[in-house]
Design a protein around this motif. Structure first.
Motif, PDB file in Angstrom:
ATOM      1  N   ALA A 191       0.831  -1.204   0.000  1.00 49.67           N
ATOM      2  CA  ALA A 191       0.000   0.000   0.000  1.00 49.67           C
ATOM      3  C   ALA A 191       0.866   1.255   0.000  1.00 49.67           C
ATOM      4  CB  ALA A 191      -0.918  -0.004   1.220  1.00 49.67           C
ATOM      5  N   LEU A 192       1.941   1.223   0.785  1.00 45.88           N
ATOM      6  CA  LEU A 192       2.835   2.371   0.868  1.00 45.88           C
ATOM      7  C   LEU A 192       3.479   2.644  -0.488  1.00 45.88           C
ATOM      8  CD1 LEU A 192       3.562   4.157   3.329  1.00 45.88           C
ATOM      9  CD2 LEU A 192       5.686   2.864   3.514  1.00 45.88           C
ATOM     10  N   GLN A 199       2.318   9.940  -5.200  1.00 53.77           N
ATOM     11  CA  GLN A 199       2.565  11.131  -4.382  1.00 53.77           C
ATOM     12  C   GLN A 199       1.337  11.486  -3.536  1.00 53.77           C
ATOM     13  OE1 GLN A 199       5.544  13.252  -3.810  1.00 53.77           O
ATOM     14  NE2 GLN A 199       6.022  11.116  -4.239  1.00 53.77           N
ATOM     15  N   MET A 200       0.755  10.449  -2.924  1.00 62.22           N
ATOM     16  CA  MET A 200      -0.397  10.625  -2.050  1.00 62.22           C
ATOM     17  C   MET A 200      -0.035  10.151  -0.655  1.00 62.22           C
ATOM     18  SD  MET A 200      -3.347   9.031  -4.573  1.00 62.22           S
ATOM     19  CE  MET A 200      -4.776   9.872  -3.868  1.00 62.22           C
ATOM     20  N   ARG A 201      -0.660  10.736   0.362  1.00 57.08           N
ATOM     21  CA  ARG A 201      -0.561  10.168   1.696  1.00 57.08           C
ATOM     22  C   ARG A 201      -1.423   8.911   1.763  1.00 57.08           C
ATOM     23  NH1 ARG A 201      -0.153  15.715   2.781  1.00 57.08           N
ATOM     24  NH2 ARG A 201       1.415  16.307   4.332  1.00 57.08           N
ATOM     25  N   LEU A 202      -1.051   8.020   2.669  1.00 57.45           N
ATOM     26  CA  LEU A 202      -1.758   6.757   2.831  1.00 57.45           C
ATOM     27  C   LEU A 202      -2.641   6.819   4.072  1.00 57.45           C
ATOM     28  CD1 LEU A 202      -2.213   3.699   2.222  1.00 57.45           C
ATOM     29  CD2 LEU A 202      -0.186   3.251   3.635  1.00 57.45           C
ATOM     30  N   SER A 273       2.821   9.389   5.843  1.00 61.87           N
ATOM     31  CA  SER A 273       3.378  10.305   4.847  1.00 61.87           C
ATOM     32  C   SER A 273       4.168   9.537   3.791  1.00 61.87           C
ATOM     33  CB  SER A 273       4.257  11.356   5.519  1.00 61.87           C
ATOM     34  OG  SER A 273       3.468  12.241   6.277  1.00 61.87           O
ATOM     35  N   SER A 274       3.459   8.750   3.003  1.00 58.46           N
ATOM     36  CA  SER A 274       4.099   7.939   1.973  1.00 58.46           C
ATOM     37  C   SER A 274       4.679   8.791   0.854  1.00 58.46           C
ATOM     38  CB  SER A 274       3.081   6.943   1.394  1.00 58.46           C
ATOM     39  OG  SER A 274       1.828   7.556   1.192  1.00 58.46           O
ATOM     40  N   HIS A 275       4.302  10.065   0.805  1.00 54.69           N
ATOM     41  CA  HIS A 275       4.847  10.958  -0.222  1.00 54.69           C
ATOM     42  C   HIS A 275       6.196  11.547   0.190  1.00 54.69           C
ATOM     43  CE1 HIS A 275       3.386  13.667   2.789  1.00 54.69           C
ATOM     44  NE2 HIS A 275       3.760  14.737   2.114  1.00 54.69           N
TER      45      HIS A 275
END
Length: 354
Positions: A191-192, A199-202, A273-275
């Motif tokens: 998912a991350l 460039q999205m938060r998860l 904060s995956s971005h």
């Protein structure tokens, strides 16, 4: 006359049932006004680890039923019955269901079910995907195809595939034989990777979570925007906080104003904060450490950084935010009405005892 009376009674019963059904589908009259427009992009990820299509449909059915009356975005834009078009989709938000251990055909069948159940609020998401094991592995394994599917890297960006420490393709083929913690970690890492490539938060939404008020996704997106430096925005374990004598002495995590609240372990239902390249580097440290076998939520929010030297601990503390918008009560059984009373500012409830 008797026949006419029976027909009239049947019509009256049908009308009452229809009225109740429509009331469930519409937002509450006393729901708060729309959230301010936030630019934060969220990938809402629902992890599934069910053994069969029937069980997966049950898990998703229960979750999506709980969304009625507490829709993820503005419920006033509900697509009306019989309409052929609805509001334009929210390009800032996407929904992905990751189903570990499933076959591709079963994943497609589940997707049709999910899309149908969300048809009246399809505008809440730019896209809705259900990924089976093969698709999840494609994001996790650093192949040319998976890198291409995640999109080009920004100039100066450390690519996700270079940061990730992944298991082999053979490991993914035998995913059913590994323990629960490793299966959960595999879902999270996949998912991350998917969120990072876009460039999205998860936003990790376990199937045991329940929304407490309308526009809960919009609310969490705005909170993430208000804390741009945070790596994880989640909830400490609040089990028994509202019970007399539940904690003796009183735990710091129970007090919203406590300075120590964010130092506690944060539950998995959270915004990640995956971005952020720095967060991905932190994830890489976890995957190469002796904590790699620990559950991702415990390792990332508490165990890993507590092993650092004091100066680095101080620098990292602001990266972990204990939010009042998420209430994780662990194994405590609590009704939605009780949760709304106990946690009036919470938008999302997480409990493993639903």
């Amino acid at each position: 006359v008797l026949a006419a009376g029976l027909i009239l009674a049947a019509l009256l019963h049908f009308t009452v049932q229809l009225a109740w059904r429509l009331q469930e589908l519409l937002p509450d009259d006393d729901s708060p006004g729309p959230e301010a427009a936030c630019a934060t992009q969220l990938l809402v990820f629902v992890p599934l680890d069910d053994e069969s299509l029937v069980k997966a449909e049950e898990s998703m059915g229960a979750l999506l039923d709980a969304w009625r009356g507490a829709w993820p975005c503005d419920g006033s834009l509900l697509m009306r019955a019989g309409a052929t078009t609805g509001p334009p989709p929210d390009k800032r938000t996407a929904l992905t269901v990751g189903w570990l251990g499933s076959q591709d055909d079963d994943a497609e069948a589940l997707k049709r079910r999910v899309v149908h159940q969300l048809s009246r609020v399809s505008h809440c998401f730019a896209r809705i995907d259900v990924l089976g094991s093969a698709a999840l592995a494609a994001h996790a394994l650093p192949t040319a195809e998976s890198r291409a599917s995640l999109g080009p890297a920004r100039p100066g960006q450390t690519t996700w595939s270079a940061l990730g420490v992944w298991e082999s393709a053979a490991w993914w083929r035998n995913i059913s034989s590994v323990d629960d913690a490793q299966r959960g970690n595999a879902l999270f890492l996949s998912a991350l990777a998917r969120a990072a490539g876009r460039q999205m938060r998860l936003l990790w939404v376990p199937p045991t979570s329940r929304p407490l008020r309308p526009r809960w996704v919009s609310s969490l997106a705005c909170e993430a925007e208000s804390a741009p430096d945070a790596w994880i925005i989640g909830s400490p374990l609040l089990m028994d906080c509202e019970l007399e004598g539940g904690w003796l002495p009183a735990a710091a995590c129970c007090a919203e104003g406590s300075a120590e609240r964010s130092e506690w372990y944060l539950g998995p239902a959270a915004v990640y904060s995956s971005h952020s390249d720095t967060f991905l580097e932190y994830v890489h440290e976890w995957r190469t450490s002796t904590l790699s076998g620990s559950r991702f939520s415990a390792a990332l929010s508490s165990l890993l950084w507590r092993g650092y030297h004091e100066a680095r601990q101080r620098a990292l503390k602001p990266r972990f935010v204990a939010s009042v918008s998420i209430a994780d009560v662990g194994t405590e059984r609590v009704s939605l009405d009780q949760a709304r009373q106990n946690f009036p500012r919470a938008a999302l409830l997480q409990t493993t005892n639903i």
